[in-house]
Design an enzyme around this catalytic site. Sequence first.
Site, PDB file in Angstrom:
ATOM      1  N   PHE A   1       0.860  -1.186   0.000  1.00 28.71           N
ATOM      2  CA  PHE A   1       0.000   0.000   0.000  1.00 28.71           C
ATOM      3  C   PHE A   1       0.893   1.231   0.000  1.00 28.71           C
ATOM      4  O   PHE A   1       1.744   1.392   0.869  1.00 28.71           O
ATOM      5  CB  PHE A   1      -0.936   0.034   1.219  1.00 28.71           C
ATOM      6  CG  PHE A   1      -1.876   1.213   1.166  1.00 28.71           C
ATOM      7  CD1 PHE A   1      -2.992   1.188   0.343  1.00 28.71           C
ATOM      8  CD2 PHE A   1      -1.619   2.365   1.896  1.00 28.71           C
ATOM      9  CE1 PHE A   1      -3.852   2.284   0.255  1.00 28.71           C
ATOM     10  CE2 PHE A   1      -2.470   3.471   1.815  1.00 28.71           C
ATOM     11  CZ  PHE A   1      -3.585   3.426   0.995  1.00 28.71           C
TER      12      PHE A   1
ATOM     13  N   ASP B   1       9.426   2.556   1.456  1.00 30.86           N
ATOM     14  CA  ASP B   1       8.265   3.295   1.946  1.00 30.86           C
ATOM     15  C   ASP B   1       8.159   3.026   3.447  1.00 30.86           C
ATOM     16  O   ASP B   1       7.656   1.987   3.877  1.00 30.86           O
ATOM     17  CB  ASP B   1       7.009   2.825   1.193  1.00 30.86           C
ATOM     18  CG  ASP B   1       5.738   3.483   1.715  1.00 30.86           C
ATOM     19  OD1 ASP B   1       5.768   4.072   2.814  1.00 30.86           O
ATOM     20  OD2 ASP B   1       4.706   3.389   1.030  1.00 30.86           O
TER      21      ASP B   1
ATOM     22  N   LYS C   1       3.014   9.900   8.426  1.00 34.60           N
ATOM     23  CA  LYS C   1       2.317   9.467   9.648  1.00 34.60           C
ATOM     24  C   LYS C   1       2.871  10.052  10.943  1.00 34.60           C
ATOM     25  O   LYS C   1       2.476  11.117  11.370  1.00 34.60           O
ATOM     26  CB  LYS C   1       2.297   7.939   9.692  1.00 34.60           C
ATOM     27  CG  LYS C   1       1.272   7.353   8.704  1.00 34.60           C
ATOM     28  CD  LYS C   1       1.086   5.874   8.909  1.00 34.60           C
ATOM     29  CE  LYS C   1       0.128   5.235   7.933  1.00 34.60           C
ATOM     30  NZ  LYS C   1      -1.269   5.431   8.282  1.00 34.60           N
TER      31      LYS C   1
HETATM   32  C1  LIG Z   1       3.126   2.187   3.783  1.00 36.49           C
HETATM   33  C2  LIG Z   1       2.224   3.335   3.484  1.00 36.49           C
HETATM   34  N1  LIG Z   1       2.529   4.161   2.469  1.00 36.49           N
HETATM   35  C3  LIG Z   1       1.751   5.214   2.160  1.00 36.49           C
HETATM   36  C4  LIG Z   1       0.598   5.480   2.855  1.00 36.49           C
HETATM   37  C5  LIG Z   1      -0.264   6.654   2.486  1.00 36.49           C
HETATM   38  O1  LIG Z   1      -0.111   7.642   3.451  1.00 36.49           O
HETATM   39  P1  LIG Z   1      -1.184   8.855   3.525  1.00 36.49           P
HETATM   40  O2  LIG Z   1      -2.480   8.263   3.952  1.00 36.49           O
HETATM   41  O3  LIG Z   1      -0.576   9.787   4.529  1.00 36.49           O
HETATM   42  O4  LIG Z   1      -1.238   9.453   2.162  1.00 36.49           O
HETATM   43  C6  LIG Z   1       0.231   4.637   3.913  1.00 36.49           C
HETATM   44  C7  LIG Z   1      -1.019   4.871   4.661  1.00 36.49           C
HETATM   45  O5  LIG Z   1      -1.532   4.021   5.344  1.00 36.49           O
HETATM   46  C8  LIG Z   1       1.063   3.542   4.240  1.00 36.49           C
HETATM   47  O6  LIG Z   1       0.756   2.707   5.238  1.00 36.49           O
END
Ligand SMILES: Cc1ncc(COP(=O)(O)O)c(C=O)c1O
Length: 398
Positions: free
Chosen positions: A138, A223, A252
Amino acid sequence: MNSQQWIEKSDKYIMKTYGRYPIVPIRGKGCTLWDVDGNEFLDFLGGVAVNNLGHCHPRVVAALQKQAAELLHCSNYYQIPQQIELAELLCSHSFADKAFFCNSGAEANEAAIKLARKYSREKFGADRYEIITAADSFHGRTMATVSATGQEKVQRFFDPLLHGFTHVPFNDVAAMEAAVTPASCAIMLEPIQGEGGVNVPSADYFREIRRICDKHNLLLIFDEVQVGMGRTGTLFAYEHFDVVPDIMTLAKALAGGAPIGAMLARDEVASAFTPGTHGSTFGGNPLVCAAAVATVRTILEEGILNHTEEIGEYLVGELEALGKKYSFVKEVRGIGLMIGMGLTIPAGDIVKKGHERGVLLNVVHDTVLRFVPPLVVTKQEINRMIAILDGIFAEIEV
Ligand SMILES: Cc1ncc(COP(=O)(O)O)c(C=O)c1O
């Protein structure tokens, strides 16, 4: 107004992008949230791995209050001391040399995708643009990050997706090797998959991925939006795997609850971004960066990383002991306070019963209970949560 009245107003005015629970939190401290009706909840979701220092940590609140009174926002046309300080803190504690700031995890990944493409096309030619990511990954909800995400349920309805993303099974070195083509420019992975079910790769997976990247001149993008900022007991999760990426994304927990994203890179890669090639109005503004500096300093100065490692082991031990009593618990997995409990049954009702009994639980991938509490969680709070979970499990008939 009470919860019911807020929910009715929400139904009238808020778009239905989330399956929201009927809880209206209005105040938080540490691992506790209170709703508008006065109910108390023990928070084992932490705003989905955002409130790593707990709700309303005094150092973060003080930094926000001070900065709000001095300068809320100023354009990236000018130098921003709080942003520079944050970049120095992050770079001096990681592999990275330079930082770019934005407002969310998806934006951080967008920036990483754009940087990888620009760097690769300038260094190796315009036909190098493809990014390989993992099934069940994700990476966000923008069009590029939806295209990068390896989940059909996230991509459905939004065709045509962005061209140039390939997905391979996570933790499968041979599949990764086979997916590399002359068009590949980067591999983008979460060190531990979060939304995909708290999937921890085998110990040597990332060493092999780094080898593939080096062999084919591919950039390795981590990520760390969910697993960074102390969640695994080290400041960044990649530190567990004996590899360094070329690019890393954060969001986050970085600013203790204020909205921020960051993309960090080695100097040589970062230099592909030149004035006018990328940007963000709010990205790295004084307010959010003041909160982030306070957050990072608190994590580093107040023993949060050691506590996370120790208390994470305690939580895993307690969950494993609980799991032994119930045949529908398959396994407990995770590092630090990034923990999943795999079940053989859907976990949605368990979460709802948790709410009724005063604990905020969370389910990912239908059958996995995910535990991402504030890193400041105590043994007593864990014991209370485990007792409630035990009571819920005891009522399940399989
Ligand atoms: C691993 C990862 N990358 C990207 C995101 C996307 O982040 P945002 O919701 O701040 O756009 C998330 C959100 O849960 C995530 O867990």
